[in-house]
Design an enzyme around this catalytic site. Structure first.
Site, PDB file in Angstrom:
ATOM      1  N   CYS A  12      60.883  43.876  69.669  1.00 25.89           N
ATOM      2  CA  CYS A  12      59.819  43.757  67.975  1.00 25.89           C
ATOM      3  C   CYS A  12      58.526  43.635  68.357  1.00 25.89           C
ATOM      4  CB  CYS A  12      60.020  42.576  67.858  1.00 25.89           C
ATOM      5  SG  CYS A  12      59.985  41.451  68.982  1.00 25.89           S
ATOM      6  N   ASN A  15      56.685  40.284  70.042  1.00 25.74           N
ATOM      7  CA  ASN A  15      57.308  39.337  71.298  1.00 25.74           C
ATOM      8  C   ASN A  15      57.583  38.027  71.401  1.00 25.74           C
ATOM      9  OD1 ASN A  15      57.578  39.932  75.027  1.00 25.74           O
ATOM     10  ND2 ASN A  15      59.157  39.728  73.351  1.00 25.74           N
ATOM     11  N   CYS A  17      58.527  35.637  68.348  1.00 23.96           N
ATOM     12  CA  CYS A  17      59.673  35.852  67.184  1.00 23.96           C
ATOM     13  C   CYS A  17      60.882  36.302  67.595  1.00 23.96           C
ATOM     14  CB  CYS A  17      58.856  36.160  66.045  1.00 23.96           C
ATOM     15  SG  CYS A  17      57.489  35.089  65.203  1.00 23.96           S
ATOM     16  N   ARG A  18      61.356  37.223  67.374  1.00 25.70           N
ATOM     17  CA  ARG A  18      62.479  37.896  66.676  1.00 25.70           C
ATOM     18  C   ARG A  18      62.606  38.589  68.374  1.00 25.70           C
ATOM     19  NH1 ARG A  18      61.416  42.356  62.821  1.00 25.70           N
ATOM     20  NH2 ARG A  18      59.272  42.452  63.950  1.00 25.70           N
ATOM     21  N   SER A  19      62.154  39.052  68.832  1.00 21.81           N
ATOM     22  CA  SER A  19      62.974  39.112  70.526  1.00 21.81           C
ATOM     23  C   SER A  19      63.622  38.450  71.481  1.00 21.81           C
ATOM     24  CB  SER A  19      62.469  40.719  70.733  1.00 21.81           C
ATOM     25  OG  SER A  19      60.791  40.756  71.309  1.00 21.81           O
ATOM     26  N   ASP A 129      60.783  40.183  59.777  1.00 21.90           N
ATOM     27  CA  ASP A 129      59.580  39.281  60.659  1.00 21.90           C
ATOM     28  C   ASP A 129      59.827  38.371  60.277  1.00 21.90           C
ATOM     29  OD1 ASP A 129      57.862  39.113  61.313  1.00 21.90           O
ATOM     30  OD2 ASP A 129      56.430  40.836  61.656  1.00 21.90           O
TER      31      ASP A 129
END
Ligand code: 4NP
Length: 162
Positions: A12, A15, A17-19, A129
């Protein structure tokens, strides 16, 4: 399954939140399903702003609600070696996918794509995001990541058997 190890990198922007969410979900499933010798999991960001920091507390809290532990993870930035270390490099959105493709060695033989390609049933093609949102986005990240990781594990299983 064969003895081959499949290595998966989630990518993401920051690095935090999402990944890391995708990383912790797949990491736990790999352990629970006895696949630890077959699948390795990591995550990174294309930007370096948060290198060395733990995941966003909102991601940690949302994941904990569903039984995932993000707390040991620390942010790192995408690097050249990643193209040699990973078979799947899965971006959360188109902008990070573009960076992954642009930086790739010409002869990269692995799979670079969007994570949500493994969740064709989801209406979204990108994992939104959640960083600047009102907080609800963190739960949606988990739902999307869970759906895609199921598809990804099925694909890895099929490839191993073929
Ligand atoms: P991520 O979210 O890419 O899912 O980790 C973000 C984290 C931080 C920022 C943007 C997105 N930021 O602008 O600092």
């Amino acid at each position: 399954m064969t003895d081959a190890v499949t290595r998966v990198l989630f990518v993401c922007l920051g690095n935090i939140c999402r990944s890391p969410t995708a990383d912790a979900v797949l990491r736990l499933w790999v352990q629970e399903r006895g696949l630890a010798g077959h699948i390795r999991v990591d995550s990174c960001g294309t930007a370096g702003w948060h290198v060395g920091k733990p995941p966003d507390p909102r991601s940690v809290a949302a994941a904990r609600e569903r039984g995932y532990d993000l707390s040991p993870l620390r942010a790192r930035q995408l690097c050249w070696e990643d193209y040699f270390d990973f078979d799947y490099m899965l971006a959360m959105d188109e902008s990070n996918l573009e960076i992954l493709r642009r930086e790739a060695p010409l002869d990269y033989a692995g799979h670079i794509g969007l994570l949500l390609d493994f969740a064709p049933q989801a209406p979204e093609r990108e994992v939104p995001d959640p960083y600047y949102g009102d907080g609800g986005g963190f739960v949606r990240v988990l739902e999307l990541v869970e759906a895609a990781n199921e598809g990804l594990l099925a694909e890895i299983g099929r490839r191993e058997r073929s």
